[in-house]
Design a protein around this motif. Structure first.
Motif, PDB file in Angstrom:
ATOM      1  N   UNK A 266       0.960  -1.251   0.087  1.00  0.00           N
ATOM      2  CA  UNK A 266       0.080  -0.039  -0.069  1.00  0.00           C
ATOM      3  C   UNK A 266       0.765   1.091  -0.141  1.00  0.00           C
ATOM      4  N   UNK A 267       0.454   2.319  -0.952  1.00  0.00           N
ATOM      5  CA  UNK A 267       1.460   3.304  -0.886  1.00  0.00           C
ATOM      6  C   UNK A 267       0.330   4.392  -0.909  1.00  0.00           C
ATOM      7  N   UNK A 268       0.415   5.343   0.367  1.00  0.00           N
ATOM      8  CA  UNK A 268      -0.376   6.463   0.628  1.00  0.00           C
ATOM      9  C   UNK A 268       0.351   7.652  -0.028  1.00  0.00           C
ATOM     10  N   UNK A 269      -0.184   8.094  -1.109  1.00  0.00           N
ATOM     11  CA  UNK A 269       0.197   9.407  -1.882  1.00  0.00           C
ATOM     12  C   UNK A 269      -0.959  10.266  -2.096  1.00  0.00           C
ATOM     13  N   UNK A 270      -1.870  10.091  -1.185  1.00  0.00           N
ATOM     14  CA  UNK A 270      -3.664  10.681  -1.337  1.00  0.00           C
ATOM     15  C   UNK A 270      -3.283  12.297  -0.845  1.00  0.00           C
ATOM     16  N   UNK A 271      -4.306  12.396  -0.213  1.00  0.00           N
ATOM     17  CA  UNK A 271      -4.466  13.933   0.323  1.00  0.00           C
ATOM     18  C   UNK A 271      -3.297  14.631   1.147  1.00  0.00           C
ATOM     19  N   UNK A 272      -2.734  13.561   1.810  1.00  0.00           N
ATOM     20  CA  UNK A 272      -1.493  14.028   3.158  1.00  0.00           C
ATOM     21  C   UNK A 272      -2.170  14.530   4.197  1.00  0.00           C
ATOM     22  N   UNK A 273      -3.240  14.919   4.032  1.00  0.00           N
ATOM     23  CA  UNK A 273      -4.035  15.585   5.520  1.00  0.00           C
ATOM     24  C   UNK A 273      -3.793  14.497   6.590  1.00  0.00           C
ATOM     25  N   UNK A 274      -3.455  14.948   7.605  1.00  0.00           N
ATOM     26  CA  UNK A 274      -3.372  14.077   8.846  1.00  0.00           C
ATOM     27  C   UNK A 274      -4.068  12.975   9.173  1.00  0.00           C
ATOM     28  N   UNK A 275      -5.363  13.195   9.121  1.00  0.00           N
ATOM     29  CA  UNK A 275      -6.348  12.556   9.633  1.00  0.00           C
ATOM     30  C   UNK A 275      -6.724  11.527   8.475  1.00  0.00           C
ATOM     31  N   UNK A 276      -6.614  11.479   7.282  1.00  0.00           N
ATOM     32  CA  UNK A 276      -6.642  10.903   6.097  1.00  0.00           C
ATOM     33  C   UNK A 276      -5.654   9.884   6.146  1.00  0.00           C
ATOM     34  N   UNK A 277      -4.414  10.453   6.344  1.00  0.00           N
ATOM     35  CA  UNK A 277      -3.201   9.338   6.657  1.00  0.00           C
ATOM     36  C   UNK A 277      -3.421   8.136   7.840  1.00  0.00           C
TER      37      UNK A 277
END
Length: 395
Positions: A266-277
């Motif tokens: 899994x690679x999280x390169x999404x919104x980078x908002x802390x809550x979303x991470x």
């Protein structure tokens, strides 16, 4: 053109390619020889980097005659002025160079991985070499044929080069590809399910997808899913599946694991908002297989208030880095002293490794249950142990 685009069908072909000729032949019969032939040629085209071929004197057509069970399946690739199409060559196509291959052997070469022995015996008919006009057609086609066949040879490509070719920002604006290569190289030839959160291009429907194409090329036996809040269906191609959804929605994110899992990367390169991470990690890290990797990019936002970050309290657990720092103590939860303090949290028993670099972290999933050190070792500092006791402790 009819290729295998459904994930379940592609998985059948990829898995059978590593199992042996009989398994491949059975899968081809079940999925349909014509569809499998188109799928394999599509895969070779995607690996060929034909855009790097220099100017040609005219259009080039390569026809693949693929033999299976007494039949010959013809599939053509036309290359003209930097544009590629494959399927039926069409009436205006140039005289083709003919490449003859066995369909089973081609499937093993394309999707079987390096541990799947195969003999890709080929015959290439360049045309009448005694006719100067036909000879020049063959000469012009040679670099195209070579690159297409390279796609069946499994020649590795560097990840930074793939990032540049496919328009990924993981090399250039960021310098993540050496880190990825360090951790991903041992998994490269495995059958994988990869999920990247964030496809790129923002609201523009035709933009983004560069990293998905890069992962597809780097992992030749993987299915790659991209998740974005905007419609990115234009990024879909063989082995690449865009999914639209809001990564701040707990119901949507919570359902991804059941929809796609079990996962390998899994690679999280999404919104980078802390809550979303943090939300995504809670939902998807448990869905990783043992040995799986979870990557979080662009951790600089952990210090930016506009993303929910905090540069004053660096241990704020509501920020991305504050949350991850808490996980690090869990690596050693079995050594925590005090009554009840060693009770593992949700992630303590499944996080076995964590690697931090500039703005990016790589976390390893596994079983963290090695057991604590013996109680007598931690009863008092070694400096307080007498010489005789020290011998006893170290014996």
């Amino acid at each position: 053109m009819s290729t295998l685009r459904e994930a379940t069908e592609l998985r059948v072909l990829i898995r059978s390619a590593a199992a042996g000729d009989d398994a491949v032949a059975e899968a081809i019969s079940r999925l349909g020889p014509a569809r499998v032939a188109a799928t394999l040629v599509d895969e070779m085209v995607s690996r060929a980097d034909l855009g790097e071929v220099g100017p040609l004197p005219g259009p080039v057509t390569v026809r693949f005659d693929l033999d299976f069970d007494g039949r010959t399946l013809a599939h053509s690739v036309s290359f003209k002025e930097g544009r590629v199409r494959h399927g039926d060559a069409g009436p205006d196509a140039a005289r083709p160079v003919l490449v003859e291959l066995e369909l089973v052997a081609l499937a093993r070469a394309v999707f079987g991985g390096p541990m799947a022995p195969h003999a890709l015996c080929r015959r290439i008919d360049w045309g009448d070499v005694d006719d100067p006009r036909e000879f020049m057609v063959g000469v012009a086609a040679a670099p195209v044929v070579q690159r297409l066949l390279r796609g069946a040879a499994g020649e590795p490509a560097r990840l930074d080069e793939l990032a540049l070719v496919n328009g990924s920002d993981k090399w250039g604006p960021h310098f993540y590809t050496p880190i990825y290569e360090r951790h991903f190289a041992p998994l490269r030839e495995q059958e994988l399910t990869i999920v990247e959160l964030g496809i790129g291009g923002y609201a523009h429907p035709g933009s983004g997808g560069g990293s998905l194409r890069m992962w597809k090329r780097y992992f030749p036996r993987a299915l790659v899913y991209g998740v974005d809040m905007f419609d990115k269906s234009a990024a879909a191609e063989q082995r690449v599946f865009p999914i639209q959804g809001d990564l701040s929605d707990p119901d949507f994110v919570g359902g991804l694991a059941g929809r796609l899992g079990p996962l390998d990367i899994v690679i999280d390169d999404g919104s980078h908002a802390c809550a979303d991470v943090i939300l995504a990690f809670h939902a998807l890290f448990p869905a990783l297989r043992p040995g799986g990797l979870y990557v979080i990019e662009d951790l600089q936002t952990s210090y930016w208030p506009s993303y929910g970050g905090n540069a004053t309290n660096l241990h704020d657990a509501s920020t991305s880095m504050g949350f991850l720092k808490q996980l690090l103590d869990g690596l050693n939860y079995e050594e925590h002293d005090g009554a009840g303090s060693s009770r593992p949290t949700r992630f303590d028993s499944m996080l076995v490794g964590a690697h931090f670099y500039h703005n990016i972290a790589v976390l390893e999933k596994g079983r963290n249950a090695d057991g604590p050190m013996p109680g007598f070792v931690r009863q008092r500092p070694v400096t307080q142990v007498g010489r005789a006791d020290r011998r006893e402790v170290t014996a």
